[in-house]
Design a protein around this motif. Structure first.
Motif, PDB file in Angstrom:
ATOM      1  N   LYS A 148       1.078  -1.458   0.022  1.00 25.88           N
ATOM      2  CA  LYS A 148      -0.308   0.266   0.095  1.00 25.88           C
ATOM      3  C   LYS A 148       0.744   0.819  -0.112  1.00 25.88           C
ATOM      4  O   LYS A 148       0.570   2.461  -0.755  1.00 25.88           O
ATOM      5  N   THR A 151       2.565   1.378  -3.949  1.00 23.80           N
ATOM      6  CA  THR A 151       0.839   1.792  -4.713  1.00 23.80           C
ATOM      7  C   THR A 151      -0.173   2.697  -4.126  1.00 23.80           C
ATOM      8  O   THR A 151      -0.781   3.195  -5.309  1.00 23.80           O
ATOM      9  N   GLY A 152      -0.580   2.342  -2.946  1.00 20.16           N
ATOM     10  CA  GLY A 152      -1.447   2.910  -2.530  1.00 20.16           C
ATOM     11  C   GLY A 152      -3.043   2.218  -2.216  1.00 20.16           C
ATOM     12  O   GLY A 152      -4.158   2.595  -2.318  1.00 20.16           O
ATOM     13  N   LYS A 153      -2.670   0.665  -2.474  1.00 20.16           N
ATOM     14  CA  LYS A 153      -3.904  -0.280  -2.803  1.00 20.16           C
ATOM     15  C   LYS A 153      -3.705  -1.514  -1.422  1.00 20.16           C
ATOM     16  O   LYS A 153      -2.479  -1.425  -1.631  1.00 20.16           O
TER      17      LYS A 153
END
Length: 238
Positions: A148, A151-153
């Motif tokens: 996360k 990637t931010g996910k």
């Protein structure tokens, strides 16, 4: 209308005791649900009687002379899928951990064209299923944090080997797939390249036979190296 082609890719290393049961699970699923999903087993240099079981039961398979590890074995399956023009490929363990009844839940988000990959997850919902040891679960949470961060996910089940991909990723993975720590590393790379990934809640079983590719004594070593690989991807992938 072109008929949909789906391939189950089963990497197998020393799975003589469970590979036939795993294969039959898919065949029985096909019969029950009137599906025609294909199977290819990648015999990853097994030293037991896995090859004998595959031959005696006429199971479609590819025999690797040397053990390439999970990454190399799965990529061999993706190459087979690409060369034979499959629309979707499902990675499926040969040790009895995965449940074929979740096949449609994995495939439907891909069919909708909204996602490129789905991951069978034990953690995306609070369900009563086998979730590995406490040590491994902690490692998965740490890996999830760094994915996360890069990637931010949020990916909950970072090491799940139950995954489905569409034709675009079949092509990509057939030419480029990580040999080390393939599940978390490939997931991170695909997220950085803006592919859409969805986790699907599944139940899993404890391994029935054989030995996990992640040995207990390697857990800390594995986690550290995965985290370093993820951070390097964060720097290298734009």
């Amino acid at each position: 209308m072109k008929k949909e082609k789906v391939l189950f890719i089963i990497p197998a290393y020393n799975e003589e005791e469970s590979i036939l049961k795993t294969y039959n699970q898919i065949i029985n699923y096909n019969k029950k649900n009137k599906k025609n999903y294909d199977v290819v087993v990648i015999n990853d240099g097994s030293k037991d009687n896995t090859e004998k079981v595959l031959i005696e039961n006429n199971i479609n398979h590819i025999k690797l002379i040397n053990n390439l590890g999970i990454g190399g074995a799965v990529q061999t399956g993706y190459k087979y899928a690409y060369e034979n023009d499959y629309d979707y490929a499902i990675q499926f363990d040969g040790d009895g951990q995965h449940n074929v009844n979740y096949a449609e839940q994995l495939l439907d988000p891909l069919r909708s064209k909204e996602f490129d990959m789905t991951i069978g997850s034990r953690f995306v919902k609070d369900i009563d299923t086998f979730k590995s040891s406490a040590t491994r679960r902690m490692g998965i949470k740490i890996i999830s944090f760094f994915i996360k961060l890069v990637t931010g996910k949020k990916i909950y089940d970072t090491t799940s080997g139950m995954r489905a991909i569409n034709r675009k990723l079949i092509k990509e993975f057939s030419f480029e797939y990580p040999t080390e720590y393939p599940e978390p590393v490939s997931t991170t790379i695909m997220l950085k390249r803006k592919y859409k990934i969805e986790e699907v809640s599944v139940e899993m079983n404890e391994r029935e036979n054989g030995v996990s590719s992640i040995r207990a004594w390697k857990n800390i070593y594995y986690m550290i190296n995965v985290v370093l690989s993820i951070l390097i991807i964060g720097i290298g992938e734009k």
